[in-house]
Each structure stands twice: as C-alpha cells, then as structure tokens.
Design a protein around this motif. Sequence first.
Motif, PDB file in Angstrom:
ATOM      1  N   UNK A  41       0.835  -1.197   0.000  1.00 44.06           N
ATOM      2  CA  UNK A  41       0.000   0.000   0.000  1.00 44.06           C
ATOM      3  C   UNK A  41       0.872   1.251   0.000  1.00 44.06           C
ATOM      4  N   UNK A  42       0.322   2.316  -0.613  1.00 46.18           N
ATOM      5  CA  UNK A  42       1.085   3.546  -0.717  1.00 46.18           C
ATOM      6  C   UNK A  42       0.393   4.758  -0.153  1.00 46.18           C
ATOM      7  N   UNK A  43      -0.877   4.613   0.300  1.00 42.37           N
ATOM      8  CA  UNK A  43      -1.550   5.795   0.805  1.00 42.37           C
ATOM      9  C   UNK A  43      -2.970   5.519   1.261  1.00 42.37           C
ATOM     10  N   UNK A  44      -3.669   6.607   1.552  1.00 41.08           N
ATOM     11  CA  UNK A  44      -5.050   6.602   2.035  1.00 41.08           C
ATOM     12  C   UNK A  44      -5.898   7.364   1.031  1.00 41.08           C
ATOM     13  N   UNK A  45      -7.078   6.830   0.686  1.00 43.64           N
ATOM     14  CA  UNK A  45      -7.980   7.516  -0.231  1.00 43.64           C
ATOM     15  C   UNK A  45      -9.307   7.790   0.475  1.00 43.64           C
ATOM     16  N   UNK A  46      -9.777   9.039   0.363  1.00 42.75           N
ATOM     17  CA  UNK A  46     -11.029   9.465   0.969  1.00 42.75           C
ATOM     18  C   UNK A  46     -12.102   9.659  -0.098  1.00 42.75           C
ATOM     19  N   UNK A  47     -13.345   9.318   0.253  1.00 40.79           N
ATOM     20  CA  UNK A  47     -14.492   9.399  -0.645  1.00 40.79           C
ATOM     21  C   UNK A  47     -15.668  10.007   0.108  1.00 40.79           C
ATOM     22  N   UNK A  48     -16.719  10.434  -0.609  1.00 39.24           N
ATOM     23  CA  UNK A  48     -18.012  10.612   0.037  1.00 39.24           C
ATOM     24  C   UNK A  48     -18.992   9.604  -0.574  1.00 39.24           C
ATOM     25  N   UNK A  49     -20.011   9.269   0.203  1.00 38.21           N
ATOM     26  CA  UNK A  49     -20.878   8.153  -0.167  1.00 38.21           C
ATOM     27  C   UNK A  49     -21.912   8.487  -1.224  1.00 38.21           C
ATOM     28  N   UNK A  50     -22.225   9.773  -1.405  1.00 34.38           N
ATOM     29  CA  UNK A  50     -23.293  10.228  -2.308  1.00 34.38           C
ATOM     30  C   UNK A  50     -24.667   9.791  -1.824  1.00 34.38           C
ATOM     31  N   UNK A  51     -24.780   9.487  -0.523  1.00 36.10           N
ATOM     32  CA  UNK A  51     -26.063   9.102   0.038  1.00 36.10           C
ATOM     33  C   UNK A  51     -25.996   9.092   1.544  1.00 36.10           C
ATOM     34  N   UNK A  52     -27.090   8.656   2.172  1.00 42.49           N
ATOM     35  CA  UNK A  52     -27.155   8.544   3.623  1.00 42.49           C
ATOM     36  C   UNK A  52     -27.434   7.096   3.989  1.00 42.49           C
ATOM     37  N   UNK A  53     -27.461   6.816   5.298  1.00 47.75           N
ATOM     38  CA  UNK A  53     -27.661   5.434   5.766  1.00 47.75           C
ATOM     39  C   UNK A  53     -26.703   4.496   5.034  1.00 47.75           C
ATOM     40  N   UNK A  54     -25.426   4.812   5.130  1.00 45.24           N
ATOM     41  CA  UNK A  54     -24.443   4.226   4.224  1.00 45.24           C
ATOM     42  C   UNK A  54     -23.706   3.009   4.760  1.00 45.24           C
ATOM     43  N   UNK A  55     -23.778   2.735   6.062  1.00 43.59           N
ATOM     44  CA  UNK A  55     -22.943   1.675   6.624  1.00 43.59           C
ATOM     45  C   UNK A  55     -23.305   0.318   6.028  1.00 43.59           C
ATOM     46  N   UNK A  56     -24.589  -0.043   6.076  1.00 41.98           N
ATOM     47  CA  UNK A  56     -25.001  -1.343   5.532  1.00 41.98           C
ATOM     48  C   UNK A  56     -24.771  -1.418   4.029  1.00 41.98           C
ATOM     49  N   UNK A  57     -25.024  -0.317   3.334  1.00 45.08           N
ATOM     50  CA  UNK A  57     -24.830  -0.304   1.887  1.00 45.08           C
ATOM     51  C   UNK A  57     -23.363  -0.535   1.537  1.00 45.08           C
ATOM     52  N   UNK A  58     -22.467   0.163   2.218  1.00 46.61           N
ATOM     53  CA  UNK A  58     -21.048   0.008   1.911  1.00 46.61           C
ATOM     54  C   UNK A  58     -20.533  -1.367   2.313  1.00 46.61           C
ATOM     55  N   UNK A  59     -21.142  -1.965   3.311  1.00 48.90           N
ATOM     56  CA  UNK A  59     -20.729  -3.313   3.706  1.00 48.90           C
ATOM     57  C   UNK A  59     -21.138  -4.342   2.652  1.00 48.90           C
ATOM     58  N   UNK A  60     -22.365  -4.234   2.139  1.00 47.18           N
ATOM     59  CA  UNK A  60     -22.887  -5.248   1.219  1.00 47.18           C
ATOM     60  C   UNK A  60     -22.592  -4.933  -0.241  1.00 47.18           C
ATOM     61  N   UNK A  61     -22.553  -3.634  -0.596  1.00 48.14           N
ATOM     62  CA  UNK A  61     -22.411  -3.270  -1.995  1.00 48.14           C
ATOM     63  C   UNK A  61     -23.677  -3.572  -2.775  1.00 48.14           C
ATOM     64  N   UNK A  62     -23.525  -3.793  -4.076  1.00 48.74           N
ATOM     65  CA  UNK A  62     -24.678  -4.122  -4.913  1.00 48.74           C
ATOM     66  C   UNK A  62     -24.209  -5.044  -6.028  1.00 48.74           C
ATOM     67  N   UNK A 121      -5.913  -2.154  -4.820  1.00 49.17           N
ATOM     68  CA  UNK A 121      -4.782  -2.917  -4.286  1.00 49.17           C
ATOM     69  C   UNK A 121      -3.823  -2.053  -3.506  1.00 49.17           C
ATOM     70  N   UNK A 122      -3.883  -0.721  -3.668  1.00 47.98           N
ATOM     71  CA  UNK A 122      -2.783   0.136  -3.215  1.00 47.98           C
ATOM     72  C   UNK A 122      -3.161   1.186  -2.176  1.00 47.98           C
ATOM     73  N   UNK A 123      -4.460   1.284  -1.833  1.00 50.12           N
ATOM     74  CA  UNK A 123      -4.870   2.320  -0.897  1.00 50.12           C
ATOM     75  C   UNK A 123      -5.786   1.761   0.188  1.00 50.12           C
ATOM     76  N   UNK A 124      -5.679   2.335   1.380  1.00 50.59           N
ATOM     77  CA  UNK A 124      -6.713   2.196   2.397  1.00 50.59           C
ATOM     78  C   UNK A 124      -7.855   3.120   1.975  1.00 50.59           C
ATOM     79  N   UNK A 125      -9.090   2.613   1.925  1.00 48.98           N
ATOM     80  CA  UNK A 125     -10.206   3.417   1.445  1.00 48.98           C
ATOM     81  C   UNK A 125     -11.251   3.680   2.509  1.00 48.98           C
ATOM     82  N   UNK A 126     -11.716   4.938   2.606  1.00 48.40           N
ATOM     83  CA  UNK A 126     -12.729   5.313   3.586  1.00 48.40           C
ATOM     84  C   UNK A 126     -13.819   6.138   2.914  1.00 48.40           C
ATOM     85  N   UNK A 127     -15.077   5.802   3.237  1.00 44.06           N
ATOM     86  CA  UNK A 127     -16.236   6.535   2.742  1.00 44.06           C
ATOM     87  C   UNK A 127     -16.752   7.456   3.845  1.00 44.06           C
TER      88      UNK A 127
END
Length: 282
Positions: A41-62, A121-127
């Motif tokens: 890994x080489x770094x940390x990447x930050x995102x926004x979710x583009x929605x609310x109530x995001x924990x379950x969604x980000x865990x399961x995906x689609x 493969x290369x970043x820690x990712x956070x929403x």
Amino acid sequence: MATPLSADAFVRALRAEGVQVVEHDNWRTHNRNHKGPWGPVGGVMLHHTAGTSSVDFCRAGYTELPGPLCIGVLTKHGRVHLIGYGRTNHAGNGSQAVYHAVLAESALPASPGPDAIDGNARFYGFEIENTGDAGDPYPSAQLDAAERVSAAICRAHGWGSGSVIGHKEWTRRKPDPSFSMPGMRSRIAQRLGTRPQPQPGYEPFPGAAFFAAGRRSGLVTAVGKRLAAEGCGRYTQGPGPVWTQADQTSYAAWQRKLGYRGDDADGIPGQASWDKLRVPRA
C-alpha cells in the motif's frame, strides 16, 4: 510502499489517534482479497458516499459492485464504522502519475492521467457519509474523524500528509469528496506535527519502508547492536550495515519482548517499538 498493517495493529493505531471506532461483525476478514492482491500500500484515499444510511450499503455493496466498498464509513457523528479489511471496491483504476506523486509525497499533477493503476490494491479506502451536494454540510466531528483516521495510518507507516488523496484526485471519473483535499492534508500535516519527538540523543524513526531487504546504512548496524544489547540478537555474525533476514528475525524477537504477537511481531520496525529501542544517534 508498505505492507498493510495487520487488522489488530490498524485498529490500535486508530484508537491511539482518538478515533471513535465501531467494529462490525467479521470486519477483519470481510474483503475482496480473492479478486486480487491488497498491498503493498502507498496511501489513504477518501471518498463521500453520495447518500445517507451508508454503513449497511457500503458493507454489502450491490450486484455490479459487491462489498465491502471501503474499510470504514465515517458517519455524521464522527464515528468510524469498520466494515471490512483488505482489498475493497473503493478506488478502481486511476492515474499512474498520481500514484507516483503519492509515493514521493510530491505535488499532484494538475489533472489525473489515464486510468492505469489498480487503486483497490494500493490504498486504504474510507467513505464519508455525505450526499456530495452543497446543501449537505460536513459536521466538524466528521471532518475531525477523517483527519484522525488518515493521520493514524500515516503515523503507523511513517508517511506524511502527501500520502492522503481524494477519489477526485485519482481519476477524472469521480468528484468526491466534496471538500478541499489540500485543506484536509493541511489538517493532517498539523496533526502529524504533534507526534511525540524521540528523546534527545536517539535516532528518529526513519519509517517502515526504510527497512527493505538489502538496505545499506550505518543505522542498520546501530539497530543490530541495540537488539543484541537487549538480548534479542539472532545473528550468526555481525550485525552489519545491510538489513538482512537476521536483522528482521532479531527485531521480531524485540517486538515479542515488548508483548507483540502474530503479525505485529513481523520484524519490521514501527514507531512505538522503535521509540522503546532507543537507537543512539550516529
């Protein structure tokens, strides 16, 4: 580049930085590692979710993008929900030029180049939970959590704030997060500047990446001598100026002496164990 932290070392680093952590079931083993490597890994990447109530969604995906979609979700109250660990579907492919800039902690290119590097493969990712619209502000507790999470990982790896980027800086395809990344990096840099300084007369931690096989430096010899003095030397000859498996085995013995176990005693120096070793300045 660095080997990813073990899950236990990762959560310890977050808590040491004052992060409010919420651990979800099986987060340590919920990942996409069967689809490809995670690390180095080489770094940390930050995102926004583009929605609310995001924990379950980000865990399961689609269906088109199975979860987890990140390692952690930062909610409005500033809590960090850990939902996965390892390779996650957060970054996709991005700019090789950006990646090289992150590794060098140099200025990012004005515009990302072609999508050629696998960011999963290369970043820690956070929403970060936010719609991305102007009408959805980021509470101070949430921005504080983003700062602390990023600083915790950088501190653990010996990185600076230049190792943290936003998804919008990685690829032209994305607009997130919808806050200033230079501003966030400034906050992270300020927080990292509060790192406890080594005691006078001792070598500062050079970062885990320094200890690559074959590294030649007088500092390596000094480390070996301190390990031997602590009863942790595992050398048949030496120690010498080249970092070898014998040095790593000796450092692992030092980590175990301090109480570390498993992946946390892998023989690669970290900030906490380094500070306790007290390697004299050359």
